[in-house]
Design a protein around this motif. Structure first.
Motif, PDB file in Angstrom:
ATOM      1  N   ILE A   1      13.409   9.454 -14.856  1.00  0.00           N
ATOM      2  CA  ILE A   1      13.655   8.763 -13.582  1.00  0.00           C
ATOM      3  C   ILE A   1      12.881   7.450 -13.582  1.00  0.00           C
ATOM      4  N   ASP A   2      13.586   6.347 -13.519  1.00  0.00           N
ATOM      5  CA  ASP A   2      12.965   5.028 -13.390  1.00  0.00           C
ATOM      6  C   ASP A   2      12.555   4.851 -11.924  1.00  0.00           C
ATOM      7  N   THR A   3      11.327   4.419 -11.677  1.00  0.00           N
ATOM      8  CA  THR A   3      10.862   4.279 -10.295  1.00  0.00           C
ATOM      9  C   THR A   3      11.672   3.258  -9.500  1.00  0.00           C
ATOM     10  N   ARG A   4      12.305   2.319 -10.184  1.00  0.00           N
ATOM     11  CA  ARG A   4      13.164   1.376  -9.475  1.00  0.00           C
ATOM     12  C   ARG A   4      14.342   2.105  -8.828  1.00  0.00           C
ATOM     13  N   GLU A   5      14.936   3.036  -9.585  1.00  0.00           N
ATOM     14  CA  GLU A   5      16.038   3.829  -9.040  1.00  0.00           C
ATOM     15  C   GLU A   5      15.552   4.738  -7.916  1.00  0.00           C
ATOM     16  N   LEU A   6      14.374   5.316  -8.092  1.00  0.00           N
ATOM     17  CA  LEU A   6      13.833   6.218  -7.089  1.00  0.00           C
ATOM     18  C   LEU A   6      13.560   5.473  -5.775  1.00  0.00           C
ATOM     19  N   LEU A   7      13.013   4.265  -5.883  1.00  0.00           N
ATOM     20  CA  LEU A   7      12.716   3.482  -4.693  1.00  0.00           C
ATOM     21  C   LEU A   7      14.001   3.099  -3.954  1.00  0.00           C
TER      22      LEU A   7
ATOM     23  N   ALA B   1       2.343   7.745  -4.919  1.00  0.00           N
ATOM     24  CA  ALA B   1       3.560   7.104  -4.411  1.00  0.00           C
ATOM     25  C   ALA B   1       4.793   7.946  -4.714  1.00  0.00           C
ATOM     26  N   VAL B   2       4.860   8.515  -5.935  1.00  0.00           N
ATOM     27  CA  VAL B   2       5.995   9.369  -6.297  1.00  0.00           C
ATOM     28  C   VAL B   2       5.996  10.627  -5.423  1.00  0.00           C
ATOM     29  N   GLN B   3       4.834  11.208  -5.226  1.00  0.00           N
ATOM     30  CA  GLN B   3       4.732  12.402  -4.384  1.00  0.00           C
ATOM     31  C   GLN B   3       5.289  12.130  -2.991  1.00  0.00           C
ATOM     32  N   LYS B   4       4.846  11.056  -2.356  1.00  0.00           N
ATOM     33  CA  LYS B   4       5.282  10.761  -1.001  1.00  0.00           C
ATOM     34  C   LYS B   4       6.772  10.437  -0.950  1.00  0.00           C
ATOM     35  N   THR B   5       7.295   9.793  -1.990  1.00  0.00           N
ATOM     36  CA  THR B   5       8.721   9.469  -2.011  1.00  0.00           C
ATOM     37  C   THR B   5       9.564  10.736  -2.133  1.00  0.00           C
TER      38      THR B   5
ATOM     39  N   ARG C   1       0.819  -1.214   0.000  1.00  0.00           N
ATOM     40  CA  ARG C   1       0.000   0.000   0.000  1.00  0.00           C
ATOM     41  C   ARG C   1       0.852   1.264   0.000  1.00  0.00           C
ATOM     42  N   GLY C   2       2.176   1.077   0.177  1.00  0.00           N
ATOM     43  CA  GLY C   2       3.070   2.223   0.281  1.00  0.00           C
ATOM     44  C   GLY C   2       4.117   2.265  -0.811  1.00  0.00           C
ATOM     45  N   PRO C   3       5.396   2.075  -0.466  1.00  0.00           N
ATOM     46  CA  PRO C   3       6.472   2.289  -1.447  1.00  0.00           C
ATOM     47  C   PRO C   3       6.452   1.349  -2.643  1.00  0.00           C
ATOM     48  N   TRP C   4       5.943   0.131  -2.457  1.00  0.00           N
ATOM     49  CA  TRP C   4       5.932  -0.794  -3.598  1.00  0.00           C
ATOM     50  C   TRP C   4       5.014  -0.333  -4.722  1.00  0.00           C
ATOM     51  N   ARG C   5       4.152   0.634  -4.443  1.00  0.00           N
ATOM     52  CA  ARG C   5       3.320   1.173  -5.525  1.00  0.00           C
ATOM     53  C   ARG C   5       4.177   1.794  -6.623  1.00  0.00           C
ATOM     54  N   LEU C   6       5.392   2.227  -6.275  1.00  0.00           N
ATOM     55  CA  LEU C   6       6.322   2.730  -7.293  1.00  0.00           C
ATOM     56  C   LEU C   6       6.632   1.669  -8.339  1.00  0.00           C
ATOM     57  N   LEU C   7       6.480   0.408  -7.965  1.00  0.00           N
ATOM     58  CA  LEU C   7       6.830  -0.695  -8.858  1.00  0.00           C
ATOM     59  C   LEU C   7       5.612  -1.353  -9.492  1.00  0.00           C
ATOM     60  N   THR C   8       4.423  -1.107  -8.942  1.00  0.00           N
ATOM     61  CA  THR C   8       3.254  -1.884  -9.378  1.00  0.00           C
ATOM     62  C   THR C   8       2.138  -1.062  -9.999  1.00  0.00           C
TER      63      THR C   8
ATOM     64  N   VAL D   1       9.016   7.202 -14.809  1.00  0.00           N
ATOM     65  CA  VAL D   1       8.404   6.066 -15.505  1.00  0.00           C
ATOM     66  C   VAL D   1       8.464   4.806 -14.637  1.00  0.00           C
ATOM     67  N   ASN D   2       7.395   4.024 -14.695  1.00  0.00           N
ATOM     68  CA  ASN D   2       7.334   2.696 -14.076  1.00  0.00           C
ATOM     69  C   ASN D   2       7.064   1.694 -15.192  1.00  0.00           C
ATOM     70  N   PRO D   3       8.120   1.248 -15.888  1.00  0.00           N
ATOM     71  CA  PRO D   3       7.924   0.362 -17.044  1.00  0.00           C
ATOM     72  C   PRO D   3       7.675  -1.082 -16.622  1.00  0.00           C
ATOM     73  N   GLU D   4       6.945  -1.823 -17.456  1.00  0.00           N
ATOM     74  CA  GLU D   4       6.712  -3.264 -17.246  1.00  0.00           C
ATOM     75  C   GLU D   4       6.253  -3.530 -15.810  1.00  0.00           C
ATOM     76  N   ARG D   5       5.249  -2.810 -15.380  1.00  0.00           N
ATOM     77  CA  ARG D   5       4.872  -2.836 -13.966  1.00  0.00           C
ATOM     78  C   ARG D   5       4.314  -4.184 -13.511  1.00  0.00           C
ATOM     79  N   ASN D   6       3.899  -5.035 -14.422  1.00  0.00           N
ATOM     80  CA  ASN D   6       3.406  -6.367 -14.057  1.00  0.00           C
ATOM     81  C   ASN D   6       4.511  -7.415 -14.028  1.00  0.00           C
ATOM     82  N   THR D   7       5.744  -6.982 -14.320  1.00  0.00           N
ATOM     83  CA  THR D   7       6.896  -7.870 -14.315  1.00  0.00           C
ATOM     84  C   THR D   7       7.720  -7.616 -13.055  1.00  0.00           C
ATOM     85  N   PRO D   8       8.228  -8.654 -12.388  1.00  0.00           N
ATOM     86  CA  PRO D   8       9.086  -8.420 -11.216  1.00  0.00           C
ATOM     87  C   PRO D   8      10.186  -7.420 -11.561  1.00  0.00           C
TER      88      PRO D   8
END
Length: 436
Positions: A398-404, A283-287, A267-274, A365-372
C-alpha cells in the motif's frame, strides 16, 4: 502684450476622432497633428500618440497606444504565454485601471512584448544623455537597475515579458520626472490614462499642470443633475473603498486559516507523505481507524527481542479476519527486500499463538518522502517481478499516497468506507484505491 497659452498643453498625434473627443476637455491648449508634421516642441507639455512615436527633447511626457517603438524601446518578439498578470508593486489605482481598461481588451496569444533594455538611454553621448538618466531598464526587468522608477503594467508568462509599461525618469532639463506610458492600441477608455497622468503631474509640476484638470470637472460649475452625478461617483468610490477594505480583511483572515490548516495537516494526515518511523506508523494507524478498521499497535507487545508487526488490523464487518501490517518510510525509492519482513517473524509468531496464518499481510510504504508526492515515481516500477513472492502469500503493498487519497474520498463522502475496507481486504500485489 503676449497672453500665455493655458496649460496643460497637449499635442495629439494620429489620435482617432472618438479618443480626441474624450481627451480634448482635459487639454485647455491642444492641437491634432499627423506623425511627421512640423511642430514647435517647446510649445507642448505632453504628447498623446497612437502608433510609434519618440519624445522631442523638450517634451518630457508621452502616452502611446499601439506603439511598436517608442523612445528607442522596441517590441522585441511575440510570446505564446496565455497567463498574464499585473505585478504586485503596481499601485492600487493604476492596477484598477489596468484591470478595467487593458485586460478586458487584450487579444489572444501570440502577443508582442517590449525589449528588456532601454537601449536609447544606455551609453549615449550628446543631447539625449544630458536630458535623461542614462542607466535604465524596463522596471522590474533589468539586471543592472535604473535611476528612475515605474512599473511593468502587464506581463505575460513566468518570464514576465512586458506587454505594457509606465516608465518614470528624471528629465534633466526641467529636473522633474518624465513619464512614458506604453499601452495597447485596444485599451478601453484611453482618456482615463491621460486623466490619471495629469492628476499625478499636478503634484509633480504644478506650473505646467495646474490643479483642476478641466473646469467641466469642477463641482462649482456643475448644474444640479451633474452635481448629483458627481456625488454618486464619490459615494460609490467610498463604498468601493470600504468593500475592498472588507474583502482585504476577509482575505487576510482566510489566508490565516489556510496557514493554520496547513499546520494541522502537517501534524496529521500529511505525515503519511512526509514521515517514517513512529510518526508514520501513528499516521497509518489513525488513517486505518478513520476507514473503520480496528487497529492494535504491536511492536512492543511481543516476547523480549522478538520483532513483531507494526500494527495488527481487524475488520468489524468480518469476524476473525486479521491482517499484519509493516510500515516503512524511505528518502529514496521503496526497497523490495523489505517487503517480506512481515511474512517472517511476525507471521510465525501469529501462527504459533493462533494455530493459523493471518488472513492478510500488508506492507505500507512512503517512498521518496522528501520529494513532493506528485513528483515521485511508482513505489515499485515492476510489481510483477518485485512483489511476486509477497503476492503468492496474499500480500498487498500500500503506497501512502493511495491511502491518503482514499481517506480523503471517504471523508468527502464520495466513496463509502466499507468499499475501501473491502478493497484492502481482497486486493493483492500493489493496491489501487477504489474511486466509487
Amino acid at each position: 502684450m503676449n497672453t500665455p497659452l493655458p496649460r496643460p498643453r497637449v499635442l495629439f498625434v494620429d489620435v482617432p476622432d472618438h479618443v480626441y473627443a474624450a481627451m480634448e476637455p482635459y487639454a485647455p491648449t491642444h492641437e491634432r497633428v499627423t506623425a511627421g508634421d512640423d511642430i514647435h516642441p517647446s510649445d507642448w507639455d505632453l504628447i498623446v500618440a497612437y502608433g510609434s512615436h519618440t519624445r522631442p527633447f523638450e517634451i518630457p511626457h508621452l502616452v502611446t497606444f499601439g506603439a511598436e517603438s517608442t523612445d528607442g524601446i522596441d517590441l522585441e518578439d511575440a510570446t505564446l504565454a496565455k497567463e498574464v498578470s499585473v505585478p504586485d508593486d503596481v499601485p492600487k489605482d493604476v492596477r484598477r485601471l489596468v484591470e478595467t481598461t487593458v485586460l478586458p481588451a487584450l487579444g489572444s496569444p501570440p502577443r508582442e512584448y517590449w525589449t528588456e533594455n532601454l537601449s536609447l538611454y544606455a551609453g549615449l553621448s550628446g543631447r539625449y544623455a544630458e536630458l535623461y538618466s542614462r542607466e535604465m531598464a524596463l522596471p522590474g526587468r533589468g539586471k543592472s537597475g535604473h535611476t528612475g522608477a515605474g512599473w511593468p503594467l502587464l506581463t505575460a508568462g513566468a518570464e514576465r515579458h512586458v506587454l505594457a509599461f509606465w516608465l518614470i525618469q528624471e528629465h534633466r532639463r526641467s529636473g522633474r520626472p518624465g513619464h512614458l506610458l506604453a499601452l495597447p492600441r485596444e485599451t478601453l477608455h484611453p482618456e482615463s490614462w491621460l486623466r490619471m497622468l495629469l492628476e499625478r503631474l499636478q503634484g509633480e509640476d504644478p506650473s505646467r499642470f495646474p490643479p483642476g484638470i478641466t473646469w467641466r470637472d469642477k463641482q462649482e460649475w456643475a448644474p444640479p443633475a451633474l452635481l448629483a452625478a458627481h456625488e454618486s461617483v464619490e459615494q460609490i468610490a467610498q463604498e468601493r473603498a470600504e468593500l475592498l477594505a472588507d474583502l482585504d480583511r476577509r482575505n487576510l483572515h482566510a489566508q490565516d486559516l489556510v496557514e493554520a490548516q496547513k499546520s494541522v495537516a502537517g501534524r496529521g494526515p500529511w505525515r503519511l507523505l512526509t514521515e517514517d518511523g513512529p510518526a508514520l506508523e501513528d499516521a497509518v494507524q489513525k488513517t486505518l481507524q478513520a476507514l473503520g478498521f480496528e487497529v492494535e499497535v504491536r511492536d512492543e507487545t511481543g516476547p523480549k527481542g522478538a520483532k513483531l508487526e507494526d500494527l495488527r488490523v481487524t475488520d468489524p464487518d468480518i469476524e476473525g479476519w486479521t491482517c499484519l501490517v509493516e510500515i516503512k518510510g524511505y528518502t529514496k525509492g521503496a526497497k523490495a527486500g523489505d517487503v517480506m519482513q512481515v511474512a517472517g517473524n511476525p507471521q510465525a509468531h501469529f501462527a504459533a499463538n493462533h494455530g493459523r496464518l493471518p488472513d492478510k499481510l500488508w506492507h505500507v510504504v512512503n517512498p521518496e518522502r522528501n520529494t513532493p508526492p506528485d513528483q515521485r515515481g511508482p513505489a515499485f516500477p515492476n510489481p510483477d517481478l518485485e512483489l511476486a513472492q509477497f503476492t503468492a502469500l496474499d500480500g498487498l503493498v500500500i503506497d501512502t499516497r493511495e491511502l491518503l487519497q482514499a481517506a480523503y474520498a471517504v471523508e468527502h463522502g464520495s466513496v463509502p468506507p466499507e468499499v475501501v475496507r473491502k478493497s484492502l481486504r481482497e486486493s493483492v500485489q500493489l493496491w489501487t484505491r477504489p474511486t466509487a
